[in-house]
Design a protein around this motif. Sequence first.
Motif, PDB file in Angstrom:
ATOM      1  N   HIS A  88      90.464  73.160 -52.567  1.00  0.00           N
ATOM      2  CA  HIS A  88      90.411  74.451 -51.634  1.00  0.00           C
ATOM      3  C   HIS A  88      92.144  74.844 -51.874  1.00  0.00           C
ATOM      4  CE1 HIS A  88      90.172  76.328 -47.476  1.00  0.00           C
ATOM      5  NE2 HIS A  88      90.504  77.055 -48.164  1.00  0.00           N
ATOM      6  N   TYR A  89      92.451  75.883 -52.317  1.00  0.00           N
ATOM      7  CA  TYR A  89      93.696  76.300 -52.481  1.00  0.00           C
ATOM      8  C   TYR A  89      93.851  77.641 -51.521  1.00  0.00           C
ATOM      9  CZ  TYR A  89      94.046  73.328 -56.568  1.00  0.00           C
ATOM     10  OH  TYR A  89      94.037  72.280 -57.524  1.00  0.00           O
ATOM     11  N   GLN A  90      95.159  77.688 -51.156  1.00  0.00           N
ATOM     12  CA  GLN A  90      95.575  78.865 -50.342  1.00  0.00           C
ATOM     13  C   GLN A  90      97.066  79.236 -50.651  1.00  0.00           C
ATOM     14  OE1 GLN A  90      94.300  79.383 -46.409  1.00  0.00           O
ATOM     15  NE2 GLN A  90      94.763  81.365 -46.277  1.00  0.00           N
ATOM     16  N   VAL A  91      97.062  79.669 -51.871  1.00  0.00           N
ATOM     17  CA  VAL A  91      98.473  79.948 -52.540  1.00  0.00           C
ATOM     18  C   VAL A  91      98.926  81.125 -52.653  1.00  0.00           C
ATOM     19  CG1 VAL A  91      98.389  77.743 -53.785  1.00  0.00           C
ATOM     20  CG2 VAL A  91      97.734  79.722 -54.804  1.00  0.00           C
ATOM     21  N   HIS A  92      98.241  82.191 -52.326  1.00  0.00           N
ATOM     22  CA  HIS A  92      98.316  83.387 -52.268  1.00  0.00           C
ATOM     23  C   HIS A  92      98.651  84.130 -50.859  1.00  0.00           C
ATOM     24  CE1 HIS A  92      97.845  84.886 -56.593  1.00  0.00           C
ATOM     25  NE2 HIS A  92      96.891  83.878 -56.785  1.00  0.00           N
TER      26      HIS A  92
END
Length: 530
Positions: A226-230
């Motif tokens: 689960h990525y939240q990089v933006h």
Amino acid sequence: MPTMSSVMEDPNLERHFKGHKGAVTCADFNPNRKQLASGSVDKSLMIWNLAPKARAFRYVGHQDVLTGVQFSPTGNLVATSSKDRTVRLWTPSMKGESTVFKAHTATVRSVAFSYDGQRLVTASDDKSVKVWGVHRQCFVYSLNQHTNWVRCARFSPDGRLIASCGDDRTVRLWDTSTKHCINCFTDYRESATFVGFNSSGTCIASSGADSTLKIWDLRTNKLIQHYQVHSAGINSFSFHPSNNYLISGSSDSTVKVLDLLEGRLIYTLHGHKGTVITVAFSRAGDLFASGGADGQVLMWRTNFDTKSYRDILQQHSRRSSPDPPPHVTDIHPRGPHLHRPQPTAIQISPTVADTQSTDPHVIELGQSVHSTTILNGRTHTTPTQAAANSHHSNANAHHSNGLLAHREATSRVGGWMGDESTGRARTTVWSQTGDGGRGRREEEERGQTHPLEVLSGHPSSLDSTLRHIVQQLDILTQTVSVLEERLTLTEDKLKECLLNQSQLLRDVRSSEERQRTESEETDGSPVHFT
């Protein structure tokens, strides 16, 4: 410029392509590694030849914004989807021929080939996913459990599954043999914007307007990363063929490169002015492309995939500014913990990196004299609007001479905008604002028609008449679609009845034959008297 040294070779901007007159909405590489296709708000398909100083081709035929493009596995066909409710199959040659599928009753958001090239899958604002036969050029079946606009649909590598996502905040998994939805992931707070399989078909990823990217393992049906990089909604992403990397494009104007084995962001690429709408790896993974609201297509050399993961781990400690060590839970996922960007990620801004690109000479290719239209499985050949094509060509010529001003592609955080072809007020083409998948503009879209392009100078009564005709054709299209599905069901039932009748006849004949044999045996036996 990189902010730190790296054992990987950093990606670099190899070329940029300028020729579209509006935002670039979709892109794909030809498997032959010689061409790159892109679609735009300007309603055109561009085929860019990767050889230096080679000509580019512009294909005109769609009546509204292009939303999706993909080469067939052999590279001899290009499929495009559009807001004009159609899908076109192009032969990428000088003739500019295309076959038109009257695909849906609302905007078609995506189109994709199956990996064997035999099928097409489309997703639409009419809340349906449809599958089409490529060679027979016919409608095959429809998948209808989404409750809002469907943004994207893709085949699995083996063709046994279809993944789709949309504004109902769900990602659905379909079995292509039973046509049933076999799984539904509902972890999004807002619209799910894009979906795709990795090259082995073991995982699917999906992105959201809430700026998250999630990866599920289909063998366990569990969220593994689960990525939240933006900092804004993600519009598109693409798996590297090795499955070790993923690139994503966002409304925050950046392209991000993720290392899926380490579970971290490794590069942030700044090349576009405004929203990044589309990203795509080449089939070999050595190149990737990005397109956005600035009307440019940027082609990057990957580089970071040239070393094996084992080599990178061995040299990890030698970096001048070493990153945190890889997460064991990402290499062997045990839980979907959230990954956020780290300050050590490399920032690349290619302001002067591209020194070899020159704007290629563009050859304008319109529709052929007659185009083949596929309307729910029925083939119709109709004359095209030669005047409209001439109008397009003239407009393009004026533009190349500097006499026609560029259409301005504006962007904002959360979405990209486009102009309507008929001069109506500017409307949102792709919306990823914070209201999520609540069916925004759904009532407006349902009542909106897509009139034919009317040349200036025609009386308004003709415009009104054409709009009325298009409305009636839309109603007819919906009716034919319903009849087509009912006909298919009827054919299946009839086939089942015939099979049952045939089995009954065989049983009756077998029974009669058995009785006759028993009767003959009884008649031929000797009679004994006492």
